[in-house]
Write a protein that holds these residues in place. Sequence first.
Motif, short mmCIF file in Angstrom:
data_model
loop_
_atom_site.label_atom_id
_atom_site.label_comp_id
_atom_site.label_asym_id
_atom_site.label_seq_id
_atom_site.Cartn_x
_atom_site.Cartn_y
_atom_site.Cartn_z
N LEU A 131 65.09 132.76 -11.06
CA LEU A 131 64.43 134.02 -11.38
C LEU A 131 64.30 134.92 -10.15
N GLN A 132 63.99 134.33 -9.02
CA GLN A 132 63.88 135.11 -7.79
C GLN A 132 65.23 135.73 -7.42
N ALA A 133 66.27 134.91 -7.46
CA ALA A 133 67.60 135.38 -7.06
C ALA A 133 68.13 136.45 -8.01
N GLY A 134 67.94 136.26 -9.29
CA GLY A 134 68.54 137.17 -10.27
C GLY A 134 67.69 138.36 -10.67
N HIS A 135 66.34 138.24 -10.52
CA HIS A 135 65.49 139.27 -11.10
C HIS A 135 64.27 139.64 -10.24
N ASP A 136 64.15 139.03 -9.07
CA ASP A 136 63.00 139.28 -8.20
C ASP A 136 61.68 139.01 -8.94
N LEU A 137 61.67 137.93 -9.71
CA LEU A 137 60.48 137.50 -10.44
C LEU A 137 60.14 136.07 -10.07
N SER A 138 58.85 135.77 -9.98
CA SER A 138 58.43 134.39 -9.83
C SER A 138 58.27 133.78 -11.23
N VAL A 139 58.12 132.47 -11.28
CA VAL A 139 57.88 131.79 -12.55
C VAL A 139 56.60 132.31 -13.18
N ARG A 140 55.57 132.49 -12.38
CA ARG A 140 54.28 132.98 -12.90
C ARG A 140 54.41 134.41 -13.43
N GLU A 141 55.14 135.25 -12.71
CA GLU A 141 55.33 136.63 -13.17
C GLU A 141 56.09 136.64 -14.50
N TYR A 142 57.14 135.84 -14.58
CA TYR A 142 57.91 135.75 -15.82
C TYR A 142 57.00 135.27 -16.96
N GLY A 181 57.58 119.69 -11.18
CA GLY A 181 57.89 120.34 -9.91
C GLY A 181 59.35 120.70 -9.77
N ARG A 182 60.22 119.79 -10.16
CA ARG A 182 61.66 120.06 -10.07
C ARG A 182 62.08 121.19 -11.00
N ILE A 183 61.57 121.16 -12.22
CA ILE A 183 61.93 122.20 -13.18
C ILE A 183 61.42 123.55 -12.70
N GLU A 184 60.16 123.60 -12.29
CA GLU A 184 59.58 124.87 -11.85
C GLU A 184 60.31 125.42 -10.63
N ALA A 185 60.65 124.56 -9.68
CA ALA A 185 61.36 125.01 -8.48
C ALA A 185 62.75 125.55 -8.83
N HIS A 186 63.44 124.89 -9.75
CA HIS A 186 64.78 125.33 -10.15
C HIS A 186 64.71 126.70 -10.84
N THR A 192 45.00 135.45 -11.98
CA THR A 192 45.67 136.20 -13.04
C THR A 192 45.48 137.69 -12.84
N THR A 193 44.27 138.10 -12.47
CA THR A 193 44.02 139.52 -12.21
C THR A 193 44.88 140.02 -11.06
N ARG A 194 45.01 139.24 -10.00
CA ARG A 194 45.87 139.64 -8.88
C ARG A 194 47.33 139.74 -9.32
N LEU A 195 47.76 138.81 -10.16
CA LEU A 195 49.13 138.82 -10.67
C LEU A 195 49.37 140.05 -11.54
N VAL A 196 48.41 140.36 -12.40
CA VAL A 196 48.51 141.57 -13.24
C VAL A 196 48.60 142.80 -12.36
N THR A 197 47.79 142.86 -11.33
CA THR A 197 47.81 144.02 -10.42
C THR A 197 49.17 144.17 -9.75
N ARG A 198 49.75 143.06 -9.28
CA ARG A 198 51.08 143.13 -8.65
C ARG A 198 52.13 143.66 -9.63
N LEU A 199 52.10 143.17 -10.85
CA LEU A 199 53.09 143.63 -11.84
C LEU A 199 52.81 145.06 -12.29
N GLU A 200 51.54 145.44 -12.31
CA GLU A 200 51.19 146.82 -12.63
C GLU A 200 51.70 147.75 -11.52
N ASP A 201 51.56 147.34 -10.28
CA ASP A 201 52.05 148.13 -9.15
C ASP A 201 53.57 148.31 -9.20
N ARG A 202 54.27 147.35 -9.80
CA ARG A 202 55.73 147.44 -9.94
C ARG A 202 56.14 148.21 -11.20
#
Length: 154
Positions: A33-44, A23-28, A77-87
């Motif tokens: 990633l959010q601050a520098g690249h507008d990406l979540s851990v899952r998106e990355y 939890g600590r690693i993922e939150a860090h 995963t399909t929803r995540l793919v769709t979000r990244l496809e939309d971007r």
Amino acid sequence: MTATDPALTALSQGWCALSLLHGRIEAHIERALQAGHDLSVREYSLLDVLSRQHEGDGGHLQMKQVADAVVLSQSATTRLVTRLEDRGLLERYLCPTDRRGIYTNVTAAGLELLGEARPTNDAALREALDEAARNPDLAPLVRVVETLKTPVPA
């Protein structure tokens, strides 16, 4: 074993420590990633997994394999793919040999963003592990993580 069995208590404490470390690693990493690249851990993670695909036999992953790799349900995963496809970071297309199959590839923009985000991810991981190593309860787990060389097979 009973509910007060020392072995169960130790097992439970070990699991809690591992969960806390994760939890600590993922939150860090998420914050970085959010601050520098507008990406979540899952998106990355999804971009990273899909960027490792290749042409040829077994080169493209099925959605179930992708879902397992990013530790999400197939529908999430399909929803995540769709979000990244939309971007504009991913694209989907029909498998040329099996019209029922759908491939997902990282676009040039997705590869560029992944390349920019990878050092951020790696630095945030290192920072989170270093911070956790200062906690006596988490330090043994950090040492184990640092000695792992290959992913654990599913």
